[in-house]
Design a protein around this motif. Sequence first.
Motif, PDB file in Angstrom:
ATOM      1  N   ARG A  70       2.428  29.618 -23.820  1.00 26.15           N
ATOM      2  CA  ARG A  70       1.468  30.635 -23.372  1.00 26.15           C
ATOM      3  C   ARG A  70       0.560  30.137 -22.251  1.00 26.15           C
ATOM      4  O   ARG A  70      -0.079  30.937 -21.562  1.00 26.15           O
ATOM      5  CB  ARG A  70       0.599  31.094 -24.552  1.00 26.15           C
ATOM      6  N   TRP A 117      -1.678  35.915 -24.388  1.00 25.24           N
ATOM      7  CA  TRP A 117      -2.320  35.451 -25.631  1.00 25.24           C
ATOM      8  C   TRP A 117      -2.439  36.562 -26.657  1.00 25.24           C
ATOM      9  O   TRP A 117      -2.473  36.308 -27.854  1.00 25.24           O
ATOM     10  CB  TRP A 117      -3.691  34.849 -25.318  1.00 25.24           C
ATOM     11  N   ILE A 120       2.903  37.126 -26.812  1.00 22.80           N
ATOM     12  CA  ILE A 120       3.765  36.449 -25.838  1.00 22.80           C
ATOM     13  C   ILE A 120       4.922  37.334 -25.382  1.00 22.80           C
ATOM     14  O   ILE A 120       5.452  37.177 -24.281  1.00 22.80           O
ATOM     15  CB  ILE A 120       4.303  35.127 -26.419  1.00 22.80           C
TER      16      ILE A 120
END
Length: 238
Positions: A70, A117, A120
Amino acid sequence: MEASWLAVYRALLILSAGLAVVLVYHVSKYRDEPGGKPLLVLILGGLVYIGVKLSVSFVKGTPAALTITRLNPLGAGLAVIGFVSLAIEYTDIEYPISRRTIGVLLVEPVVINVLVWVDIEYLWIPRGPDPNTISGYAWELTGIAIANQLYMNALLLFGILILGRFIYNSERIFRTQGTVIIFAAILPMIGNLSYYVGYTPLNPLPIVFVFSALLLMWGIVQSRFLDLTPISDHAVVN
């Protein structure tokens, strides 16, 4: 992915990280000069990106790899925004670059970083284990991820074009400086695109960053890129 290739990839990532740290040390001395802060942001973004790839390689195929992945948009966003800001300051379009311009440039990267966040799968959908990838997962890119890649490369191209125009109209010494920075931007862009169109099995961007870092090092130390700023001489001539 064969273990030997993974070891080579990790070694190159570590080399890239070492060069980036050295660059941060040198560029920090010039952070108050025209282009100094954007160049520092660019290198820090590259360092984040390298750190993500290196970390993921050690936890591939685990939930931790999904979490670390991420952070990819953060590193890429910082590097690209840093480069474009440097190009804007270096060519005297805006010096110092205004908060308004920075805000406009940051809108898309901020949205992408928030989305990744939140979930994903807004960017990448994991399609199961895959030992041939650095993360240990097979991914499907979403339309948002593709649009983000296009936007990042469009910003890089914009920076290259304004630098190219400036170099064309500048003295020879400034052409040398600008050419170094242009090559430093073109190499990662080519490496990134080669991965997304399927020419390379692993993303070569962290490896290509080694060559970009060397070019930037030459521009800073050998040709004294930030000491001989075209902005200052341009102001004197005017």
